[in-house]
Design an enzyme around this catalytic site. Structure first.
Site, PDB file in Angstrom:
ATOM      1  N   GLU A 262       0.848  -1.198   0.000  1.00  0.00           N
ATOM      2  CA  GLU A 262       0.000   0.000   0.000  1.00  0.00           C
ATOM      3  C   GLU A 262       0.872   1.234   0.000  1.00  0.00           C
ATOM      4  O   GLU A 262       1.801   1.343   0.795  1.00  0.00           O
ATOM      5  CB  GLU A 262      -0.895   0.079   1.246  1.00  0.00           C
ATOM      6  CG  GLU A 262      -2.033  -0.895   1.320  1.00  0.00           C
ATOM      7  CD  GLU A 262      -2.886  -0.625   2.558  1.00  0.00           C
ATOM      8  OE1 GLU A 262      -2.856   0.520   3.077  1.00  0.00           O
ATOM      9  OE2 GLU A 262      -3.560  -1.548   3.021  1.00  0.00           O
ATOM     10  N   GLU A 316     -13.704   5.436  -1.351  1.00  0.00           N
ATOM     11  CA  GLU A 316     -14.619   4.544  -0.629  1.00  0.00           C
ATOM     12  C   GLU A 316     -15.397   5.351   0.411  1.00  0.00           C
ATOM     13  O   GLU A 316     -14.857   5.756   1.438  1.00  0.00           O
ATOM     14  CB  GLU A 316     -13.837   3.401   0.021  1.00  0.00           C
ATOM     15  CG  GLU A 316     -13.105   2.535  -1.001  1.00  0.00           C
ATOM     16  CD  GLU A 316     -12.154   1.539  -0.348  1.00  0.00           C
ATOM     17  OE1 GLU A 316     -12.634   0.626   0.355  1.00  0.00           O
ATOM     18  OE2 GLU A 316     -10.926   1.703  -0.527  1.00  0.00           O
ATOM     19  N   LYS A 319     -15.696   4.451   4.489  1.00  0.00           N
ATOM     20  CA  LYS A 319     -14.547   4.339   5.376  1.00  0.00           C
ATOM     21  C   LYS A 319     -14.683   5.375   6.490  1.00  0.00           C
ATOM     22  O   LYS A 319     -15.146   6.493   6.265  1.00  0.00           O
ATOM     23  CB  LYS A 319     -13.238   4.549   4.618  1.00  0.00           C
ATOM     24  CG  LYS A 319     -12.961   3.482   3.570  1.00  0.00           C
ATOM     25  CD  LYS A 319     -11.496   3.430   3.189  1.00  0.00           C
ATOM     26  CE  LYS A 319     -10.685   2.825   4.315  1.00  0.00           C
ATOM     27  NZ  LYS A 319      -9.260   2.661   3.930  1.00  0.00           N
ATOM     28  N   GLU A 325      -9.321   9.469   4.409  1.00  0.00           N
ATOM     29  CA  GLU A 325      -9.574   8.026   4.292  1.00  0.00           C
ATOM     30  C   GLU A 325     -10.532   7.700   3.154  1.00  0.00           C
ATOM     31  O   GLU A 325     -10.470   6.621   2.575  1.00  0.00           O
ATOM     32  CB  GLU A 325     -10.137   7.479   5.605  1.00  0.00           C
ATOM     33  CG  GLU A 325      -9.128   7.379   6.719  1.00  0.00           C
ATOM     34  CD  GLU A 325      -8.080   6.313   6.462  1.00  0.00           C
ATOM     35  OE1 GLU A 325      -8.466   5.175   6.144  1.00  0.00           O
ATOM     36  OE2 GLU A 325      -6.892   6.622   6.549  1.00  0.00           O
TER      37      GLU A 325
END
Length: 475
Positions: A262, A316, A319, A325
């Protein structure tokens, strides 16, 4: 936290691998309620030439959609399964049978990530990790999958007690004997890579007074010399990776290879999240792609290609945590790109006919004569937000689009935004990341007067009119 990017148009001609270079993949997270169906996602991945993807589970619909796609897959055993996987070999036998073997070889699963950042899991699952990894490995052997599928576990940089200078990298003492050494021993015996999640964004946001933004974003900078070994670092990610290599060497595992599972940079964040923004995200990921595809290793391991999975494929919306985030995606859920990102170390303009956006090179400028225009497909709110920034903090010359001025007509938000965006873009020497405005703008190579969108009497400033000489697109 959990880990690609794009100016993605059709990049089917651009492979995510490059001769004698590193590999780039993407994390496909799904903590959202508005994402495309897995079949559509696979179409998107293939259309962009993305041939490696990392998942955070073993969802049946996703693994089925990936079958016969030519995309290599990393699947994950979630942290909540670690206790059971550690306690019972029959559990991992059944898990591998149902979640891995059932889908191979049609779905090309190449690795299993056992847990994710387990050392910071609030459920205290660290004690289960190594035995769970060993049991998964034994199950792979049982089903004759151990040669084609590797086992590892992504660790966060917080597993290090020391990371600066890189040569002083060391693991936290309480982790070394019970977890780090036996895990690295398993990775060595199975020829697997240690998985590392590394985010220069976090280090920069927490130490913006000490760390140069250019150093964090792969831009030109003076660099930093490691006082321990004299090696010079031109970017923060290399330094973070070498700190892990140094930590492994310190416990006797200098030969274990590494993959960054990541890394990324958020395109938006809260006010206190210093550095978050689409321009910086484009710069970081664009610089990273160029960095990986040039084929060089880190200063400490110069002959080992850098392999990276970018985080993440989509924004997303479910999250939790700070705004950042929910804004690491390369794409919006509607499959539009968040910002431009090239997947070639060289200038490779590509157009699939659906977008007018050329792929930008990761250099400090966009080659040739180009202009920045508003994206008519985005929301009015985004256009207005970008217009306000360009004419305000951005310092664009917006006097010609004021009421009664020469470029006020046509009186439309899109036309005014195009003028302001282009003024800002040219003012900043057509730099990478200066024509995105959160997805509200894109670069074109045609003279604006030839567009179907009328610009009235407005005269778009060209680079040459602003003292910029024509540049070779290959630069």
């Amino acid at each position: 936290m959990a880990l690609f990017v794009l100016s993605l148009l059709t990049l089917s001609a651009i492979s995510f691998t490059h001769a004698d270079s590193g590999m780039i993949g993407v994390n496909y997270g799904r903590i959202a309620d508005n994402l495309p169906a897995p079949e559509k996602v696979v179409e998107l991945l293939k259309s962009q030439g993305i041939n490696r993807v990392k998942l955070y589970d073993t969802d049946k619909s996703v693994l089925t959609a990936l079958a016969n796609s030519g995309i290599k897959v990393v699947v994950s055993l979630p942290n909540e399964n670690l206790a059971a996987a550690s306690a019972d070999q029959s559990y991992t036998d059944n898990w591998v049978q149902e979640n891995v073997k059932k889908y191979t070889p049609a779905t090309d699963i190449e690795a299993i990530a056992v847990g994710n950042e387990v050392f910071v899991d609030p459920r205290n699952t660290t004690t289960y990790l190594v035995q769970a990894m060993k049991n998964i490995q034994s199950s792979l052997v049982k089903f004759n999958l151990d040669e084609s599928i590797k086992v590892s576990s992504p660790i966060a940089l917080s597993a290090l007690a020391n990371s600066y200078p890189p040569s002083s990298g060391s693991f936290k003492p309480d982790l070394i004997e019970p977890v780090i050494k036996p895990m690295l021993d398993l990775l060595r015996k199975t020829s697997s890579h240690i998985m590392v999640n590394a985010y220069p964004f976090f280090a920069y946001a927490a130490n913006a007074d000490k760390i140069s933004l250019d150093y964090a974003l792969f831009k030109e900078n003076a660099g930093n010399v490691d006082s321990g070994n004299g090696l010079k670092y031109s970017n923060l990610l290399d330094a973070q990776i070498d700190a892990v290599f140094a930590a492994m060497a310190a416990v006797g595992f200098n030969d274990v290879k590494l993959v960054v599972t990541e890394t990324g940079w958020p395109s938006a964040g809260d006010e206190n999240e210093i550095g978050a923004g689409s321009a910086n995200a484009a710069a970081y990921n664009g610089g990273l792609v160029k960095r990986v595809l040039t084929g060089n290793g880190t200063p400490l391991k110069p002959k080992e290609p850098l392999n990276v999975y970018l985080f993440a494929l989509f924004n997303e919306n479910q999250k939790t945590g700070p705004t950042s985030e929910r804004n690491y995606g390369l794409f919006y859920p509607n499959e539009n790109k968040v910002y431009d990102l090239p997947f070639s170390a060289k200038s490779t303009p590509v157009n699939d006919g659906k977008d007018k956006v050329p792929v930008k090179t990761p250099s400090s400028h966009v080659g040739g004569q180009t202009w920045c225009v508003a994206n008519g497909k985005t929301t009015k709110e985004k256009l207005q937000e970008g217009l306000d920034y360009a004419c305000g903090e951005g310092g664009a010359d917006c006097r010609p689009i004021q009421k009664g001025a020469t470029c006020y007509d046509p009186e439309s938000l899109e036309a005014h935004a195009s003028y302001a965006f282009n003024s800002y873009y040219q003012k900043n020497a057509r730099g990478v990341g200066t024509c995105d405005f959160g997805g509200a703008a894109y670069v074109v190579s045609q003279p604006p007067n030839s567009w179907t969108m009328s610009t009235g009497n407005a005269s778009f400033q060209q680079g040459t009119e602003m003292g910029l000489e024509e540049e070779d697109p290959a630069d």
